[in-house]
Scaffold this motif. Structure first.
Motif, short mmCIF file in Angstrom:
data_model
loop_
_atom_site.label_atom_id
_atom_site.label_comp_id
_atom_site.label_asym_id
_atom_site.label_seq_id
_atom_site.Cartn_x
_atom_site.Cartn_y
_atom_site.Cartn_z
N VAL A 111 -5.96 -6.70 63.35
CA VAL A 111 -6.79 -7.51 62.47
C VAL A 111 -7.17 -6.71 61.21
O VAL A 111 -7.20 -7.28 60.09
N ALA A 112 -7.46 -5.43 61.37
CA ALA A 112 -7.76 -4.61 60.19
C ALA A 112 -6.57 -4.55 59.25
O ALA A 112 -6.73 -4.60 58.02
N ALA A 113 -5.35 -4.45 59.82
CA ALA A 113 -4.15 -4.45 58.98
C ALA A 113 -3.98 -5.79 58.27
O ALA A 113 -3.60 -5.83 57.08
N ILE A 118 -5.30 -9.88 52.93
CA ILE A 118 -6.30 -10.93 52.71
C ILE A 118 -7.38 -10.44 51.74
O ILE A 118 -7.79 -11.16 50.82
N GLY A 119 -7.82 -9.21 51.94
CA GLY A 119 -8.84 -8.65 51.04
C GLY A 119 -8.33 -8.46 49.63
O GLY A 119 -9.06 -8.68 48.66
N ILE A 120 -7.07 -8.04 49.49
CA ILE A 120 -6.50 -7.88 48.15
C ILE A 120 -6.54 -9.19 47.38
O ILE A 120 -6.83 -9.23 46.18
N TYR A 228 -14.30 -3.92 53.12
CA TYR A 228 -13.88 -5.20 53.69
C TYR A 228 -13.06 -4.98 54.96
O TYR A 228 -13.26 -5.67 55.97
N VAL A 229 -12.17 -4.01 54.94
CA VAL A 229 -11.32 -3.74 56.11
C VAL A 229 -12.15 -3.16 57.25
O VAL A 229 -11.95 -3.52 58.43
#
Length: 380
Positions: A111-113, A118-120, A228-229
């Motif tokens: 999920v972090a990956a 998604i955050g970008i 965010y990550v």
């Protein structure tokens, strides 16, 4: 001003600061003891399970605070990451045969990956636009996991095997209560370390004025993405632990905007700029929600109560309970004069008194001191 004006303030002014650290440590130890003793004094399994639910809210709101508290970006769709963490954990166990807690850790990493791209995309916008993007994310995932029934179970849900099948229900709740407490301790330690680091200073600069921080050389986008990550990682671990504890995943519940709203409400209520703010908010809101669901389970009054509480927080305590209480305490403390407010004549008099008490010769007065002393005498 004489050199004596550069000396530190009287000991009386420093007393509250000296007492602050021991008081905080005592409060931390007492709070930890109360939490750890809860499973031992819980009167029945239901109360113990409610405690697990409150801790689940606590880890989710604390995880959300890595973004909301540090950068000021308000995400109402953070339930996307708790849902992904829960389903990733369950699918790794049921489809790939991975051991339960190995699946939990792998799910958090996956999920972090996923949070990186998604955050970008999401962090390129701010304010209301970011809120809308976060809501869109959780709605898209809800549709995907509802429609992909062959893989996720769809609306029928996904049953996750219990990691401790031999334990009775009370022991099962007790084990997960302590697992949640351990995960919260790790998240709090990470938040505390970031808060006191140069990285944390950069994040808080973004929160106060992102454009100015960027103009001063802070890599704002990189800092936001890292926060965010990290937030997505802890949120996913909280969702995965819930999947192992509850054992039944429903996409409507796992990908609910309401869950994301609860995270924001709890963090705001306690104080998003404080380490223990989300914990306090989770305790108040989580306990209130469980009571309302018990008393009015067949109605939606708990939603009305949550909405009213959010309105009260925004209107009367926008910074949260902990800052509000801190400001209230400061108002009743005796005001401490700054050393810059002490005139040369007053400082010379203090130095002479200290020298006389120590049996030393009085310090000589300079021309500036004499002039200030003369002015003080005239004022008297």
């Amino acid at each position: 001003m004489p050199r004596g004006s550069e000396t530190t303030a009287p000991a009386g002014g420093l007393l509250p600061a000296r007492l602050g650290t021991p008081v905080r440590l005592i409060a931390l130890v007492v709070g930890a003891a109360l939490v750890l003793s809860f499973p031992l004094v819980a009167p029945n399994p239901y109360i113990l399970s409610a405690g697990v639910v409150v801790l689940n809210y606590a880890i989710l709101s604390t995880a959300w605070n890595f973004v909301g508290g540090f950068t000021g970006y308000i995400s109402l769709g953070h339930a996307a990451y708790s849902g992904l963490g829960g389903y990733a954990t369950g699918l790794l166990i049921t489809k790939a045969g991975v051991p339960s807690f190995v699946a939990l850790i792998l799910a958090g990493v996956v999920v972090a990956a996923l949070a990186v791209p998604i955050g970008i995309a999401a962090l390129r916008v701010r304010g209301a636009s970011f809120v809308i993007v976060s809501i869109a994310l959780v709605l898209i995932l809800l549709l995907v996991f509802q429609s992909w029934g062959a893989f996720t179970g769809g609306s029928n849900g996904l049953v996750v095997p219990r990691p401790f099948p031999d334990l009775l229900r009370p022991e099962h709740h007790m084990v997960f209560f302590y697992l949640y407490a351990g995960l919260i301790a790790i998240a709090l330690l990470a938040w505390w370390a970031i808060d006191r680091s140069r990285f944390g200073m950069g994040l808080k600069a973004i929160r106060e004025d992102e454009d100015k921080a960027q103009s001063l050389g802070t890599p704002t986008f990189t800092f936001k993405l890292i926060a965010y990550v990290v937030s997505a990682l802890f949120t996913a671990l909280g969702g995965g632990l819930y999947a192992l504890w509850f054992g039944d995943l429903d996409p409507i519940f796992q990908f609910s905007i309401l869950t994301g709203s609860y995270m924001v409400l709890m963090a705001l209520l306690g104080g998003i700029r404080h380490l223990f703010g989300p914990l306090l908010g989770a305790f108040i809101v989580g306990t209130a929600l469980e009571i309302f669901k018990l008393e009015f389970g067949s109605t939606q009054l708990h939603l009305v109560a949550a909405g009213l509480l959010l309105a009260v927080v925004v209107l009367f305590m926008p910074d949260g309970i902990i800052p509000a209480v801190g400001n209230l305490v400061k108002r009743f403390r005796p005001t401490e004069s700054s050393i810059r407010e002490v005139t040369a004549a007053e400082l010379l008099e203090q130095n002479r008194a200290r020298a006389a008490a120590a049996g030393q010769p009085a310090p000589p007065a300079t021309d500036a001191d004499a002039a200030s002393e003369t002015k003080a005498e005239v004022k008297r």
